[in-house]
Design an enzyme around this catalytic site. Structure first.
Site, PDB file in Angstrom:
ATOM      1  N   ARG A  38      39.677  43.691  59.940  1.00  0.00           N
ATOM      2  CA  ARG A  38      38.599  43.128  59.112  1.00  0.00           C
ATOM      3  C   ARG A  38      37.413  44.085  59.130  1.00  0.00           C
ATOM      4  O   ARG A  38      36.776  44.332  58.115  1.00  0.00           O
ATOM      5  CB  ARG A  38      38.168  41.737  59.598  1.00  0.00           C
ATOM      6  CG  ARG A  38      36.849  41.308  58.925  1.00  0.00           C
ATOM      7  CD  ARG A  38      36.504  39.833  58.989  1.00  0.00           C
ATOM      8  NE  ARG A  38      36.835  39.167  60.215  1.00  0.00           N
ATOM      9  CZ  ARG A  38      36.154  39.305  61.380  1.00  0.00           C
ATOM     10  NH1 ARG A  38      35.103  40.099  61.452  1.00  0.00           N
ATOM     11  NH2 ARG A  38      36.548  38.651  62.452  1.00  0.00           N
ATOM     12  N   TYR A  71      28.536  40.166  32.919  1.00  0.00           N
ATOM     13  CA  TYR A  71      29.858  39.554  33.131  1.00  0.00           C
ATOM     14  C   TYR A  71      29.681  38.065  33.485  1.00  0.00           C
ATOM     15  O   TYR A  71      28.804  37.717  34.288  1.00  0.00           O
ATOM     16  CB  TYR A  71      30.567  40.309  34.257  1.00  0.00           C
ATOM     17  CG  TYR A  71      31.914  39.751  34.634  1.00  0.00           C
ATOM     18  CD1 TYR A  71      33.015  39.898  33.795  1.00  0.00           C
ATOM     19  CD2 TYR A  71      32.091  39.071  35.827  1.00  0.00           C
ATOM     20  CE1 TYR A  71      34.252  39.388  34.133  1.00  0.00           C
ATOM     21  CE2 TYR A  71      33.336  38.550  36.186  1.00  0.00           C
ATOM     22  CZ  TYR A  71      34.408  38.706  35.337  1.00  0.00           C
ATOM     23  OH  TYR A  71      35.627  38.196  35.679  1.00  0.00           O
ATOM     24  N   ASP A  89      26.888  48.039  37.442  1.00  0.00           N
ATOM     25  CA  ASP A  89      28.294  47.630  37.396  1.00  0.00           C
ATOM     26  C   ASP A  89      29.003  48.604  36.452  1.00  0.00           C
ATOM     27  O   ASP A  89      28.789  48.585  35.244  1.00  0.00           O
ATOM     28  CB  ASP A  89      28.396  46.182  36.896  1.00  0.00           C
ATOM     29  CG  ASP A  89      29.829  45.649  36.963  1.00  0.00           C
ATOM     30  OD1 ASP A  89      30.772  46.459  36.832  1.00  0.00           O
ATOM     31  OD2 ASP A  89      30.007  44.431  37.134  1.00  0.00           O
ATOM     32  N   LYS A  94      40.192  46.479  37.615  1.00  0.00           N
ATOM     33  CA  LYS A  94      40.285  46.959  36.243  1.00  0.00           C
ATOM     34  C   LYS A  94      40.787  48.413  36.199  1.00  0.00           C
ATOM     35  O   LYS A  94      41.890  48.663  36.615  1.00  0.00           O
ATOM     36  CB  LYS A  94      38.939  46.781  35.543  1.00  0.00           C
ATOM     37  CG  LYS A  94      38.270  45.408  35.817  1.00  0.00           C
ATOM     38  CD  LYS A  94      39.025  44.215  35.227  1.00  0.00           C
ATOM     39  CE  LYS A  94      38.548  42.867  35.758  1.00  0.00           C
ATOM     40  NZ  LYS A  94      37.139  42.576  35.607  1.00  0.00           N
TER      41      LYS A  94
END
Ligand SMILES: *Cc1c(COP(=O)(O)O)cnc(C)c1O
Length: 395
Positions: free
Chosen positions: A50, A102, A174, A199
């Site tokens: 982690r 977004y 972004d 993406k």
């Protein structure tokens, strides 16, 4: 070692043939959750996955180099990346965000504002008056998204970051829609780049992931530590897959945007289409800025059928190669109808005010042969019916 490699070389070669155990050419995947201590009080480079993991670290280093940043934090989704970058804001801090950001980002930032975590103002960053007002309110941070979704509006990153720096605000961009292959916001003055690696970076529609790339190493350390605290770090498997996708980022995007331009030109000449939104067309309002700050126009575009919802239904029921689905940036071509899909959660009046009409369709262009995609569009536009043609003539 000081000479910086071309980003194309970084994408193809970072971590290749670096394995010391067996000389593996492709960097191995480390799925182990935990790592042995060399001895008492002697931890190795990694102790628990982690916190840090060799496969994830290699992806982070690759992303940092591609974006021209100091370091990166790899997380489990694009939304986790958006949340992480604003995690240091306090209740008195103001964040300036694009009104057409977004949908998931709009939902997250609004929820954080309603919980009193920080304040948010959504503004049209292409409107100088709104920007003046926003900067007069002394923001702590500014979020930029360019080109925007779904109308492909373009804003000037260097100009906004310049103003933000003067106002003492930090800027996050972004960069999901273009990827570092086509736009590198840190080189234009931004402090952070956000990616939904889901993406273009992964590019094969089989990983959900995200990343924050930082211009400043101490910012990356702070955000990396917080990602560990809240447990949103990316998995080894997803990191391996994303690194595999990045190997072909540049040729994929080059081919996809070439096809996108051909399709945008085709649609622009099509009588059934009222408007085409693609920054690569000289008719696009953001063409000049896009040309100056991007190294390509990308493979996302949207267009309006003048026949409205009826025409949209006939169109999406007629396409054979384009798949009706959300998301973008994969090797397959997709079509989405923002009003009923990605932007369905938006208030209809606000949606129309933002320019998202009922006839709007968004395309993510894949790697299929351009003429096959154009044939598919031609067939679906014909099926969308004579109503669209009649309206166009009447306009
Ligand atoms: C998809 C997307 C996100 C969210 O990313 P997920 O990986 O779906 O969480 C954020 N910003 C933009 C521009 C996106 O397209």
């Amino acid at each position: 070692m000081s000479k910086k490699n071309d980003p194309r070389t970084v994408a193809a070669n970072k971590g290749i043939a670096a394995d010391t155990a067996f000389g593996a050419v492709t960097p191995p995947i480390y799925l182990s959750t935990t790592y042995s201590f060399e001895g008492f009080e002697r931890a190795r480079a990694h102790d628990y996955s982690r916190t840090s993991n060799p496969t994830r670290s290699l992806l982070a280093d690759t992303l940092a180099e591609l974006e021209g940043g100091e370091a990166a934090v790899v997380v489990s989704s694009g939304m986790a990346a958006v949340d992480l970058v604003f995690s240091g804001l306090r209740s008195a801090d103001l964040l300036i965000a694009p009104h057409d950001c977004y949908g998931g980002t709009h939902r997250l930032l609004s929820a954080r504002r309603d919980l009193g975590h920080f304040d948010v103002k959504f503004v049209d960053q292409g409107d100088p008056k709104q920007l003046d007002e926003a900067f007069a309110a002394s923001p702590a941070m500014v979020l930029i998204e360019t080109p925007s979704n779904p109308l492909m509006r373009v804003v000037d990153i260097r100009s906004i970051t310049g103003r933000a720096r003067k106002a003492g605000a930090k800027v996050a961009v972004d960069n999901t829609f273009l990827s570092p292959a086509l736009q590198r916001p840190l080189l234009l003055g931004a402090h952070y780049v956000i990616h939904s690696t889901t993406k273009y970076l992964n590019g094969h529609s089989d990983v959900v992931g995200g990343a924050v790339i930082c211009a400043d190493k101490s910012d990356a350390e702070r955000l990396g530590a917080w990602a560990n605290v809240v447990g949103v770090t990316g998995s080894a498997f997803d990191s391996y897959m994303t690194l595999r996708g990045i190997r072909t980022l540049f040729p994929r995007v080059a081919q996809q945007q070439e096809t996108a331009l051909a399709i945008a030109r085709y649609l622009e000449d099509c009588p059934a289409v009222a408007r085409v939104h693609y920054p690569g067309l000289p008719s696009h309002a953001g063409h000049a800025i896009a040309k100056a700050q991007q190294s390509g126009f990308g493979a996302m575009l949207s267009f309006e059928l003048s026949g409205g919802l009826k025409a949209v239904r006939r169109f999406v029921e007629s396409v054979r190669l384009f798949t009706l689905a959300e998301s973008l940036g994969g090797i397959e071509s997709l079509v989405a109808h923002p009003p009923t899909m990605t932007h369905a959660g938006m208030d209809p009046a606000a949606r129309r005010a933002a320019g998202i009409t009922d006839g709007l369709l968004r395309l993510s262009i894949g790697l299929e042969a351009p003429h096959d995609l154009i044939d598919d569009l031609a067939h679906a536009l014909k099926a969308a019916g004579p109503a669209t043609l009649a309206r166009k003539v009447a306009r």
